[in-house]
Design a protein around this motif. Sequence first.
Motif, PDB file in Angstrom:
ATOM      1  N   UNK A   1     -38.733  18.060 -87.610  1.00 52.74           N
ATOM      2  CA  UNK A   1     -39.463  16.543 -87.501  1.00 52.74           C
ATOM      3  C   UNK A   1     -40.276  16.656 -89.026  1.00 52.74           C
ATOM      4  N   UNK A   2     -39.910  15.647 -89.816  1.00 56.67           N
ATOM      5  CA  UNK A   2     -40.376  15.276 -91.142  1.00 56.67           C
ATOM      6  C   UNK A   2     -41.881  14.841 -91.068  1.00 56.67           C
ATOM      7  N   UNK A   3     -41.967  13.905 -90.076  1.00 51.89           N
ATOM      8  CA  UNK A   3     -43.333  13.278 -90.046  1.00 51.89           C
ATOM      9  C   UNK A   3     -44.430  14.327 -89.728  1.00 51.89           C
TER      10      UNK A   3
ATOM     11  N   UNK B   1     -42.017   2.548 -92.931  1.00 52.70           N
ATOM     12  CA  UNK B   1     -41.930   1.268 -91.716  1.00 52.70           C
ATOM     13  C   UNK B   1     -41.864   1.747 -90.434  1.00 52.70           C
ATOM     14  N   UNK B   2     -41.444   3.106 -90.303  1.00 49.68           N
ATOM     15  CA  UNK B   2     -41.343   3.621 -88.629  1.00 49.68           C
ATOM     16  C   UNK B   2     -41.077   4.785 -88.945  1.00 49.68           C
ATOM     17  N   UNK B   3     -41.604   5.838 -87.767  1.00 50.00           N
ATOM     18  CA  UNK B   3     -41.413   7.047 -87.480  1.00 50.00           C
ATOM     19  C   UNK B   3     -40.632   7.147 -86.063  1.00 50.00           C
ATOM     20  N   UNK B   4     -39.369   7.506 -86.005  1.00 47.97           N
ATOM     21  CA  UNK B   4     -38.729   7.596 -84.877  1.00 47.97           C
ATOM     22  C   UNK B   4     -39.118   8.934 -83.990  1.00 47.97           C
TER      23      UNK B   4
ATOM     24  N   UNK C   1     -38.641   6.469 -91.684  1.00 44.40           N
ATOM     25  CA  UNK C   1     -37.552   5.292 -92.185  1.00 44.40           C
ATOM     26  C   UNK C   1     -38.696   4.454 -93.156  1.00 44.40           C
ATOM     27  N   UNK C   2     -37.995   4.376 -94.355  1.00 42.60           N
ATOM     28  CA  UNK C   2     -38.727   3.661 -95.337  1.00 42.60           C
ATOM     29  C   UNK C   2     -38.281   2.070 -95.571  1.00 42.60           C
ATOM     30  N   UNK C   3     -38.726   1.440 -96.381  1.00 38.98           N
ATOM     31  CA  UNK C   3     -38.268  -0.225 -96.676  1.00 38.98           C
ATOM     32  C   UNK C   3     -37.245  -0.021 -97.710  1.00 38.98           C
TER      33      UNK C   3
ATOM     34  N   UNK D   1     -41.484   0.097 -76.610  1.00 36.46           N
ATOM     35  CA  UNK D   1     -42.913  -0.149 -76.390  1.00 36.46           C
ATOM     36  C   UNK D   1     -43.906   0.592 -76.841  1.00 36.46           C
ATOM     37  N   UNK D   2     -43.389   1.392 -78.096  1.00 33.46           N
ATOM     38  CA  UNK D   2     -43.949   2.380 -78.664  1.00 33.46           C
ATOM     39  C   UNK D   2     -44.452   2.082 -80.026  1.00 33.46           C
ATOM     40  N   UNK D   3     -44.422   0.788 -80.524  1.00 31.79           N
ATOM     41  CA  UNK D   3     -45.089   0.221 -81.621  1.00 31.79           C
ATOM     42  C   UNK D   3     -46.485   0.682 -81.701  1.00 31.79           C
ATOM     43  N   UNK D   4     -46.798   1.405 -82.785  1.00 34.32           N
ATOM     44  CA  UNK D   4     -48.270   1.724 -83.015  1.00 34.32           C
ATOM     45  C   UNK D   4     -49.204   0.578 -82.823  1.00 34.32           C
TER      46      UNK D   4
END
Length: 262
Positions: A244-246, A176-179, A185-187, A39-42
């Motif tokens: 935390x890379x992001x 595509x996403x940051x956990x 996470x790339x494509x 439920x944490x999609x931007x």
Amino acid sequence: MKPVISLLTDYGLKDPYVAQIKAVILSYVRDAAIIDLTHEVSAFNEIQAAFILKISAPHMPHGTIHVCVVDPGVGSERRSIVIETSRGDLFIGPDTGFMVPAAEELGIKSVYMIDESKLPPRKCETFHGRDVFAHVAGMLAAGRSLNEIGMKTSECVKLKLPEPKFSESKIEAKVMHVDRFGNVITNIPSEKFFARHGEEVMVTAAGKQVKCRYVKAYAYAPVGNPLITDGGTGYIEFSINRGNAASRFGISPGDEIVFQKV
């Protein structure tokens, strides 16, 4: 066998919205197994939602009902649909395209346009997750047929996920996403990455550059060091071992990220 229903939204968990969706579903089938995919999609990020759904749906039990609510156009003229797949899964949500990449992974069999006259009256114009999609999920889980929910249609909106650009010495990709660990996470599918484990690669993102190694797992880099690895998603990740890379590099979903041979 208990029906399995997965939920993907950008609602977060601060508010009662997710609970209300579950309550509606359970009013039809008390023993449904509900999986909270995320439920944490931007907020409003349909590309991120499409990616998460695509990499997750194949791991779900066959015949899962997927309720997918990232809906910036709620209340507009956009349609509400159910996508039926060859594997028996059903994807329920707005006809904006973001469910299609996941449904294509499982093989699209047919698409139905939801007929809201067959549902209880909506409470408002802004919460179709509860007032439309949850009711459809509950009805289908309880054994209703797709023909009782809506009408088959020959078309639906299709969203195409961004693809990386490859050259001999460089890959231009998208985040595509940051956990929750800050892994970026790339494509880039892992099998298409140009380096071998142990080699150094230059990473450029958010106006910063760093040289790091492509490794088999996080533990192959010293604690606190940036790294590149094959993520559990099947796609290349830029990470920091126990960091935390992001956050360190200021990277967010949708950003460009470039990998270059050194």
